[in-house]
Design a protein around this motif. Structure first.
Motif, mmCIF file in Angstrom:
data_model
loop_
_atom_site.group_PDB
_atom_site.id
_atom_site.type_symbol
_atom_site.label_atom_id
_atom_site.label_comp_id
_atom_site.label_asym_id
_atom_site.label_seq_id
_atom_site.Cartn_x
_atom_site.Cartn_y
_atom_site.Cartn_z
ATOM 1 N N MET A 1 1.864 -14.780 1.661
ATOM 2 C CA MET A 1 1.446 -14.499 0.692
ATOM 3 C C MET A 1 2.719 -14.342 -0.396
ATOM 4 S SD MET A 1 -1.851 -11.820 0.703
ATOM 5 C CE MET A 1 -1.034 -10.554 1.855
ATOM 6 N N ASP A 2 2.932 -15.054 -1.655
ATOM 7 C CA ASP A 2 3.678 -14.948 -2.553
ATOM 8 C C ASP A 2 4.153 -13.388 -3.002
ATOM 9 O OD1 ASP A 2 4.853 -17.458 -1.874
ATOM 10 O OD2 ASP A 2 3.804 -18.058 -3.624
ATOM 11 N N TYR B 1 0.006 -4.986 6.331
ATOM 12 C CA TYR B 1 -0.954 -3.898 6.738
ATOM 13 C C TYR B 1 -0.992 -3.111 5.395
ATOM 14 C CZ TYR B 1 3.181 -0.464 6.850
ATOM 15 O OH TYR B 1 4.271 0.168 6.512
ATOM 16 N N SER B 2 -2.068 -2.273 5.309
ATOM 17 C CA SER B 2 -2.148 -1.396 4.391
ATOM 18 C C SER B 2 -2.492 0.028 4.618
ATOM 19 C CB SER B 2 -3.536 -1.950 3.655
ATOM 20 O OG SER B 2 -4.719 -1.816 4.499
ATOM 21 N N GLU B 3 -2.094 0.838 3.762
ATOM 22 C CA GLU B 3 -2.201 2.430 3.706
ATOM 23 C C GLU B 3 -2.684 2.933 2.485
ATOM 24 O OE1 GLU B 3 1.290 4.308 5.172
ATOM 25 O OE2 GLU B 3 0.783 3.945 7.339
ATOM 26 N N PHE B 4 -3.896 3.547 2.711
ATOM 27 C CA PHE B 4 -4.435 4.135 1.507
ATOM 28 C C PHE B 4 -4.611 3.143 0.241
ATOM 29 C CE2 PHE B 4 -1.897 7.479 3.604
ATOM 30 C CZ PHE B 4 -2.960 8.191 3.972
ATOM 31 N N GLY B 5 -4.946 1.721 0.649
ATOM 32 C CA GLY B 5 -5.077 0.784 -0.502
ATOM 33 C C GLY B 5 -3.626 0.074 -0.958
ATOM 34 N N ILE B 6 -2.576 0.336 -0.327
ATOM 35 C CA ILE B 6 -1.569 -0.118 -0.817
ATOM 36 C C ILE B 6 -1.046 -1.108 0.218
ATOM 37 C CG2 ILE B 6 0.767 0.157 -1.411
ATOM 38 C CD1 ILE B 6 -0.032 3.161 -2.123
ATOM 39 N N LEU B 7 -0.637 -2.460 -0.036
ATOM 40 C CA LEU B 7 -0.156 -3.594 0.846
ATOM 41 C C LEU B 7 1.452 -3.420 1.040
ATOM 42 C CD1 LEU B 7 -1.140 -6.306 2.119
ATOM 43 C CD2 LEU B 7 -0.227 -7.375 -0.102
ATOM 44 N N TYR B 8 1.627 -3.538 2.489
ATOM 45 C CA TYR B 8 3.011 -3.376 2.940
ATOM 46 C C TYR B 8 3.221 -4.597 3.759
ATOM 47 C CZ TYR B 8 2.903 1.452 1.649
ATOM 48 O OH TYR B 8 2.933 2.683 0.884
ATOM 49 N N HIS B 9 4.449 -5.019 3.820
ATOM 50 C CA HIS B 9 4.903 -6.146 4.839
ATOM 51 C C HIS B 9 5.075 -5.317 6.199
ATOM 52 C CE1 HIS B 9 6.032 -9.116 1.876
ATOM 53 N NE2 HIS B 9 6.611 -8.285 1.048
ATOM 54 N N ALA B 10 4.953 -6.128 7.149
ATOM 55 C CA ALA B 10 5.023 -5.612 8.642
ATOM 56 C C ALA B 10 6.307 -4.758 8.902
ATOM 57 C CB ALA B 10 4.829 -6.831 9.720
ATOM 58 N N ASP B 11 7.305 -4.951 8.087
ATOM 59 C CA ASP B 11 8.467 -4.223 8.199
ATOM 60 C C ASP B 11 8.505 -2.921 7.523
ATOM 61 O OD1 ASP B 11 9.031 -4.829 5.393
ATOM 62 O OD2 ASP B 11 10.815 -6.124 5.974
ATOM 63 N N GLY B 12 7.475 -2.692 6.737
ATOM 64 C CA GLY B 12 7.318 -1.263 6.049
ATOM 65 C C GLY B 12 7.530 -1.540 4.471
ATOM 66 N N SER B 13 8.222 -2.558 4.089
ATOM 67 C CA SER B 13 8.538 -2.520 2.735
ATOM 68 C C SER B 13 7.187 -2.812 1.943
ATOM 69 C CB SER B 13 9.640 -3.775 2.654
ATOM 70 O OG SER B 13 9.076 -5.115 3.069
ATOM 71 N N LEU B 14 7.323 -2.339 0.746
ATOM 72 C CA LEU B 14 6.090 -2.421 -0.329
ATOM 73 C C LEU B 14 5.897 -3.991 -0.551
ATOM 74 C CD1 LEU B 14 3.981 -0.994 -2.024
ATOM 75 C CD2 LEU B 14 5.779 -1.155 -4.026
ATOM 76 N N ALA B 15 4.615 -4.747 -0.259
ATOM 77 C CA ALA B 15 4.402 -5.863 -0.764
ATOM 78 C C ALA B 15 3.525 -5.836 -2.147
ATOM 79 C CB ALA B 15 3.594 -6.684 0.295
#
Length: 107
Positions: free
Chosen positions: A60-61, A84-98
């Protein structure tokens, strides 16, 4: 939804039932084009409150969901290798915010 020959969602043909936009779980679908919301139902931007991303969506861009002003929760299926997502927030697999859902930014 329309999916091109490369496996990308290019257009969303109908609104989000009950405010939930769920992308296809078809394994032939691997990503979402950056202009998908420009080509889709104009009510989609204001109707969508939650987004569901299945395990097969691995591209996803950045900024893809920025135009969805009422989204406050993004969920990613277990087993997605790219997000992945935590508490409704989207992250890249490396943990950076998407993506921080837009409705949370405006509050």
């Amino acid at each position: 939804m329309k999916i091109d020959s490369e496996g990308y969602v290019t257009e969303i043909l109908s609104g989000a039932p009950d405010g939930v936009l769920a992308f296809p779980t078809d394994i032939r679908c691997k990503g979402i084009r950056s202009d998908v919301f420009e080509r889709s139902d104009s009510f989609l931007k204001s109707e969508t409150e939650e987004v569901y991303i299945p395990a097969n969506i691995v591209h996803m861009d950045d900024g893809l969901f920025d135009c969805l002003e009422n989204v406050d929760f993004i969920q990613v299926a277990n087993g997605n290798p790219a997000y992945y997502s935590e508490f409704g927030i989207l992250y890249h697999a490396d943990g950076s915010l998407a993506c921080m859902p837009q409705a949370r930014i405006c509050k």
